[in-house]
Design a protein around this motif. Structure first.
Motif, PDB file in Angstrom:
ATOM      1  N   LEU A   1       0.812  -1.219   0.000  1.00 24.60           N
ATOM      2  CA  LEU A   1       0.000   0.000   0.000  1.00 24.60           C
ATOM      3  C   LEU A   1       0.844   1.266   0.000  1.00 24.60           C
ATOM      4  O   LEU A   1       0.305   2.363   0.107  1.00 24.60           O
ATOM      5  CB  LEU A   1      -0.916   0.010   1.230  1.00 24.60           C
ATOM      6  N   SER A   2       2.155   1.111  -0.134  1.00 24.02           N
ATOM      7  CA  SER A   2       3.046   2.277  -0.072  1.00 24.02           C
ATOM      8  C   SER A   2       2.746   3.285  -1.172  1.00 24.02           C
ATOM      9  O   SER A   2       2.970   4.488  -1.003  1.00 24.02           O
ATOM     10  CB  SER A   2       4.502   1.824  -0.157  1.00 24.02           C
ATOM     11  N   ALA A   3       2.214   2.808  -2.302  1.00 23.89           N
ATOM     12  CA  ALA A   3       1.905   3.712  -3.405  1.00 23.89           C
ATOM     13  C   ALA A   3       0.793   4.690  -3.050  1.00 23.89           C
ATOM     14  O   ALA A   3       0.612   5.701  -3.740  1.00 23.89           O
ATOM     15  CB  ALA A   3       1.512   2.904  -4.651  1.00 23.89           C
ATOM     16  N   TYR A   4       0.040   4.405  -1.995  1.00 27.94           N
ATOM     17  CA  TYR A   4      -1.053   5.284  -1.598  1.00 27.94           C
ATOM     18  C   TYR A   4      -0.588   6.422  -0.689  1.00 27.94           C
ATOM     19  O   TYR A   4      -1.391   7.272  -0.303  1.00 27.94           O
ATOM     20  CB  TYR A   4      -2.135   4.492  -0.861  1.00 27.94           C
ATOM     21  N   GLY A   5       0.687   6.420  -0.327  1.00 29.55           N
ATOM     22  CA  GLY A   5       1.177   7.388   0.640  1.00 29.55           C
ATOM     23  C   GLY A   5       0.886   8.825   0.263  1.00 29.55           C
ATOM     24  O   GLY A   5       0.396   9.617   1.089  1.00 29.55           O
TER      25      GLY A   5
END
Length: 298
Positions: free
Chosen positions: A211-215
């Protein structure tokens, strides 16, 4: 219920008690029972009348020992997965009531819509109907996600209740008309994951790799809330509580203090926000993302 009570935001809330170690504060058995009793009494005093449970850990036992008397709560029970076998699903649904000291439950929910879509889906539903016909549960339904095709399943099985994730980050149930379609079929809709599985309260540094791309998007959403002088919990609850097709908003809490925080946020004035600007562009991963441990909310 008086008209004033019915119009209270608390009347639309459903309490899901969290007992997992990452959320609940470690305590001796007696202290845990006292904490559960305080949590339930806080909810009851505020006008909450629904409790959602799942068959894991000692949650059901703790609930059974801590109900206010007389208890104002209608209880929904999540069945175990079909992979454990049809007999086990039925036996555990009965056992849940025994552990909580209840003669009957309000709702029994299939743990995942995928169980209904498989080869034994009809047999599973027939077992659920049997428990309803015998008076052990007043209503039956299923948990689902947008990926499950909930409206098609609802047309096929005609459930009384459907519980589906819906929040300000994943607004697909609203924008794609799923909530309205379910309500149009006579289904009572319960919204879950209203705090986006904790993502609304997570820092970019704590996001799992998947989910790091949602940061960046999450930071942008929180900035917009801050500019509107609205905290994430208040916004999350306002969004779901004001959805006409939603009959119940499931909020998970681990303590009386968290319950009071949720109640305060629910009773706060609804913020003037453009909700569409808060949603993630590709929110599907949220339905399978990791649960976050947060200190002040579910």
């Amino acid at each position: 219920m008086t008209s004033a009570a019915a119009s209270s935001p608390a009347a639309k809330l459903a309490l899901a008690v969290v007992t997992e170690p990452e959320r609940a504060v470690p305590a001796p058995v007696g202290a845990r029972e006292d904490a559960m009793r305080s949590l339930l009494q806080t909810a009851a005093d505020a006008g909450i009348t629904r409790v959602a449970t799942r068959p894991q850990g000692d949650q059901e036992r703790l609930l059974g020992q801590a109900w206010p008397f007389p208890s104002p709560f209608a209880v929904s029970v999540r069945a175990v997965a079909l992979s454990e076998g049809l007999d086990r699903v039925e036996a555990r649904a009965r056992r849940s009531l025994e552990r909580m000291g209840l003669p009957r439950g309000d709702v029994l929910l299939v743990s995942g819509a995928g169980d209904l879509a498989g080869a034994e889906g009809r047999a599973l539903w027939d077992r659920m109907l049997s428990l309803k016909d015998r008076g052990l549960y007043r209503r039956i339904g299923f948990l689902t996600t947008m990926e499950d095709g909930p409206v098609l399943l609802a047309r096929r099985f005609q459930p009384d209740v459907v519980q589906i994730p819906c929040n300000i980050l994943d607004q697909r149930p609203v924008t794609e008309g799923t909530l309205a379609d379910l309500a149009g079929l006579g289904v009572e809709v319960h919204a879950s994951s209203v705090f986006a599985r904790g993502l609304l309260f997570a820092n970019r540094e704590t996001l799992p790799p998947g989910l790091s791309a949602y940061g960046v998007a999450l930071s942008r959403t929180r900035r917009r809330l801050a500019e509107a002088r609205t905290d994430p919990m208040q916004a999350a609850l306002a969004f779901c509580l004001n959805l006409p097709p939603v009959a119940a908003v499931v909020a998970s809490v681990a303590s009386a203090a968290e319950m009071r925080a949720v109640l305060a946020a629910a009773h706060a004035p609804s913020p003037d926000l453009d909700w569409s600007t808060l949603a993630l562009e590709e929110p599907a991963a949220l339905t399978t993302g990791s649960q976050f441990a947060v200190s002040n909310a579910a």
